[in-house]
Design a protein around this motif. Structure first.
Motif, PDB file in Angstrom:
ATOM      1  N   PHE A 186     -17.727  -5.417  -1.707  1.00 19.85           N
ATOM      2  CA  PHE A 186     -18.404  -5.375  -0.418  1.00 19.85           C
ATOM      3  C   PHE A 186     -19.592  -6.328  -0.492  1.00 19.85           C
ATOM      4  O   PHE A 186     -20.498  -6.162  -1.303  1.00 19.85           O
ATOM      5  N   SER A 193     -22.042  -6.828   8.600  1.00 25.30           N
ATOM      6  CA  SER A 193     -21.665  -5.414   8.652  1.00 25.30           C
ATOM      7  C   SER A 193     -22.700  -4.576   9.395  1.00 25.30           C
ATOM      8  O   SER A 193     -22.747  -3.368   9.228  1.00 25.30           O
ATOM      9  N   ARG A 231       0.845  -1.199   0.000  1.00 30.23           N
ATOM     10  CA  ARG A 231       0.000   0.000   0.000  1.00 30.23           C
ATOM     11  C   ARG A 231       0.877   1.243   0.000  1.00 30.23           C
ATOM     12  O   ARG A 231       1.907   1.272   0.670  1.00 30.23           O
ATOM     13  N   ASP A 269      -7.538  -7.025   1.238  1.00 28.51           N
ATOM     14  CA  ASP A 269      -8.131  -5.753   1.661  1.00 28.51           C
ATOM     15  C   ASP A 269      -8.722  -5.002   0.470  1.00 28.51           C
ATOM     16  O   ASP A 269      -9.798  -4.416   0.560  1.00 28.51           O
ATOM     17  N   GLU A 270      -7.999  -5.018  -0.645  1.00 28.47           N
ATOM     18  CA  GLU A 270      -8.480  -4.334  -1.849  1.00 28.47           C
ATOM     19  C   GLU A 270      -9.736  -5.010  -2.388  1.00 28.47           C
ATOM     20  O   GLU A 270     -10.701  -4.348  -2.767  1.00 28.47           O
ATOM     21  N   ASP A 327     -11.894  -6.745  -0.688  1.00 24.99           N
ATOM     22  CA  ASP A 327     -12.982  -6.477   0.251  1.00 24.99           C
ATOM     23  C   ASP A 327     -13.579  -5.093   0.026  1.00 24.99           C
ATOM     24  O   ASP A 327     -14.785  -4.899   0.198  1.00 24.99           O
ATOM     25  N   LYS A 328     -12.743  -4.132  -0.358  1.00 24.20           N
ATOM     26  CA  LYS A 328     -13.241  -2.786  -0.666  1.00 24.20           C
ATOM     27  C   LYS A 328     -14.099  -2.804  -1.932  1.00 24.20           C
ATOM     28  O   LYS A 328     -15.159  -2.193  -1.986  1.00 24.20           O
ATOM     29  N   ILE A 329     -13.613  -3.494  -2.930  1.00 21.46           N
ATOM     30  CA  ILE A 329     -14.284  -3.506  -4.228  1.00 21.46           C
ATOM     31  C   ILE A 329     -15.551  -4.348  -4.193  1.00 21.46           C
ATOM     32  O   ILE A 329     -16.585  -3.967  -4.733  1.00 21.46           O
TER      33      ILE A 329
END
Length: 167
Positions: free
Chosen positions: A92, A117, A23, A85-86, A88-90
């Motif tokens: 959701f 969530s 990152r 992590d990336e 999971d962001k994209i």
């Protein structure tokens, strides 16, 4: 494997041993691959519903395909975590834990659900196409805002809820 326009499937596979994800200070994903550094990356799952942990496409600026990671588990720990992590962001996609309420009126489903969530208001139009069964006993729900929610085992839902959802 099959050949397509002179290329085979293996020609597009990236070697996890030759790549490192990290990152930037601003939180952007960076890839070091074969001595090159790529900062404007796009990551896509080839099979986001059925094989979400395998076959990850990696693209540089202007959708230049760098290749596919067949099995991200082969990446080093830091790279694997940065990639996860990336993704999971994209992608959701919380899991539905409970339906607190669910009703149908004029072809629209509305309800309150508990997810991994937190609690969510759910509204589904055209639910015959936005509630889909996946392999095994999994199902996916897409709401009016395009959010997707995973039901890990639809068979465990109360009968009335299954009937309303069309499962």
């Amino acid at each position: 494997m099959s050949e397509t326009r002179g290329y085979s499937y293996e020609d597009f596979l990236l070697d996890p041993q030759k790549m490192r994800f990290s990152r930037s200070e601003r939180g952007s994903l960076i890839l070091k691959l074969d001595g090159e550094e790529y900062t404007d990356l796009k990551i896509r799952r080839a099979f986001p519903l059925e094989e979400s942990d395998r076959y990850i496409g990696v693209f540089a600026a202007e959708d230049q395909e760098l290749g596919t990671i067949e099995d991200p588990q082969q990446l080093d720990d830091q790279s694997r975590q940065a990639l996860r992590d990336e993704l999971d962001k994209i992608y959701f996609q919380p899991q539905v834990l409970a339906f607190n309420s669910l009703d149908e009126e004029f072809g629209v489903l509305r309800g309150q659900i508990e997810t991994t969530s937190g609690p969510r208001q759910l509204e589904i139009r055209g639910y015959r196409t936005n509630v889909r069964m996946l392999s095994g006993s999994r199902a996916i729900i897409e709401d009016v805002d395009g959010n997707r929610y995973l039901i890990a085992n639809w068979r465990t839902l109360p009968r009335r809820t299954r009937e309303i959802l069309g499962l």
